[in-house]
Design an enzyme around this catalytic site. Structure first.
Site, PDB file in Angstrom:
ATOM      1  N   HIS A   1       0.844  -1.201   0.000  1.00 50.40           N
ATOM      2  CA  HIS A   1       0.000   0.000   0.000  1.00 50.40           C
ATOM      3  C   HIS A   1       0.870   1.238   0.000  1.00 50.40           C
ATOM      4  CE1 HIS A   1       0.046   1.362   4.321  1.00 50.40           C
ATOM      5  NE2 HIS A   1       0.174   0.085   4.615  1.00 50.40           N
TER       6      HIS A   1
ATOM      7  N   ASP B   1       5.469   2.505   7.459  1.00 47.73           N
ATOM      8  CA  ASP B   1       4.118   2.072   7.058  1.00 47.73           C
ATOM      9  C   ASP B   1       3.511   3.075   6.093  1.00 47.73           C
ATOM     10  OD1 ASP B   1       1.761   0.704   6.962  1.00 47.73           O
ATOM     11  OD2 ASP B   1       1.105   1.220   8.984  1.00 47.73           O
TER      12      ASP B   1
ATOM     13  N   GLU C   1      -5.482   1.839   2.082  1.00 46.61           N
ATOM     14  CA  GLU C   1      -5.338   0.656   2.942  1.00 46.61           C
ATOM     15  C   GLU C   1      -5.674   0.994   4.382  1.00 46.61           C
ATOM     16  OE1 GLU C   1      -3.068  -2.229   5.603  1.00 46.61           O
ATOM     17  OE2 GLU C   1      -3.062  -0.056   5.520  1.00 46.61           O
ATOM     18  N   GLU C   2      -5.247   2.185   4.782  1.00 52.59           N
ATOM     19  CA  GLU C   2      -5.369   2.573   6.189  1.00 52.59           C
ATOM     20  C   GLU C   2      -6.820   2.726   6.635  1.00 52.59           C
ATOM     21  OE1 GLU C   2      -3.021   2.342   8.145  1.00 52.59           O
ATOM     22  OE2 GLU C   2      -1.132   2.699   7.088  1.00 52.59           O
TER      23      GLU C   2
ATOM     24  N   ASP D   1       4.228  -5.010   3.590  1.00 54.16           N
ATOM     25  CA  ASP D   1       3.711  -3.953   4.445  1.00 54.16           C
ATOM     26  C   ASP D   1       4.553  -3.887   5.712  1.00 54.16           C
ATOM     27  OD1 ASP D   1       2.219  -2.035   5.718  1.00 54.16           O
ATOM     28  OD2 ASP D   1       0.321  -3.140   5.683  1.00 54.16           O
TER      29      ASP D   1
HETATM   30 ZN    ZN Z   1       0.593  -0.831   6.443  1.00 50.96          ZN
END
Ligand code: ZN
Length: 282
Positions: free
Chosen positions: A127, A139, A173-174, A202
């Protein structure tokens, strides 16, 4: 008796001559064929400095766009443009997919490397969005950068491929794996069946990391485990990441999945610190 051979360092056909001795001399020549004219390529070593240069670019992109790269933000759009530019220059076919069902409407980026059978696809994804609280370097600029540099290394090596290779950088994604789910839902059943494996990246840059593989006992993960086993890394199952990242979107559609991760919020155990280094309890 004498045996004469011709040394060869590349695949090909080499004569072997065997001469008998004694009063009646017999000789025979055999041909030994080694490999093929297209030997399997070795995996390229990914240059960490180049991965770090991409990470640095994502950091700059966040700084220049309000401090984050959240889906739908200017920082996210700039991230998409950065990845797209690099991939197109390397020869990829890049598609931007408008995720209309995403919380923050924005694009997934899909990159196909030309060649390989269309019904035999290996897909690798990360992502590209982060949270609004910061630049999202671990992240997930980390997974995005490693994927990008790996894609560029593949393009540079340009091997003959027995499978089609596709990369995906997911948005939103979050907010709940929305970009990857939108992509999987957009596929026909034949297109889903064609994807023989999806590999997720990820959070692969923890400063107190471990070596975790998704579905570590599966045949899909075998090449990834083999690689880390060869480096004596003693990987473990990615228990912490189960169902939490974009591989879940593929798994839920019946597509085999695996992936690498280095850990997220869980603490490192003393056993893990013993074998991997780093700080136990952190
Ligand atoms: Zn992530």
């Amino acid at each position: 008796m004498t045996v004469a051979t011709t040394a060869g360092t590349t695949p090909g056909s080499y004569p072997i001559t065997v001469d008998g001795d004694g009063a009646t001399d017999h000789s025979a020549q055999y041909t030994l064929t080694i490999g093929s004219t297209n030997p399997p390529p070795t995996a390229p070593d990914i240059d960490v400095a180049k991965v770090q240069a991409h990470l640095s670019q994502f950091g700059t992109i966040a700084s220049n766009n309000g401090g984050n790269r959240r889906a739908g933000s200017a920082g996210y759009t700039a991230s998409v443009n950065y990845v797209k530019g690099k991939l197109e220059a390397a020869g990829y076919t890049v598609t931007l997919q408008d995720c209309t069902s995403c919380t923050y409407r924005s694009n997934n980026l899909i990159a196909d490397w030309p060649g390989g059978p269309a019904d035999q696809v290996l897909m690798f994804g990360a992502h590209l969005d982060g949270v609004s609280a910061g630049p999202g370097i671990n992240d997930n600029a980390s997974g995005s950068s490693i994927l990008l540099e790996s894609a560029l290394a593949l393009a540079a090596a340009n091997p003959t491929l027995s499978k089609h290779v596709r990369f995906g950088w997911w948005t939103d994604e979050e907010q709940g794996l929305n970009g990857s789910r939108f992509y999987v839902n957009s596929l026909t059943s034949a297109q889903k069946t064609a994807i023989k494996g999806y590999y997720n990246f990820d959070m692969v840059a923890s400063t107190n990391g471990g070596y975790f593989i998704n579905n570590i006992t599966s045949t899909t993960s075998a090449p990834m485990k083999e690689c880390w086993d060869s480096l004596n890394l003693q990987p473990e199952e990615n228990v912490e990441g189960q169902g939490r990242s974009d591989d879940a979107s593929f798994k839920n559609a019946g597509i085999p999945t695996s992936g690498y991760a280095t850990g997220a919020g869980n603490s490192k155990t003393s056993a893990q610190a013993s074998k991997w280094g780093g700080t136990a309890g952190s």
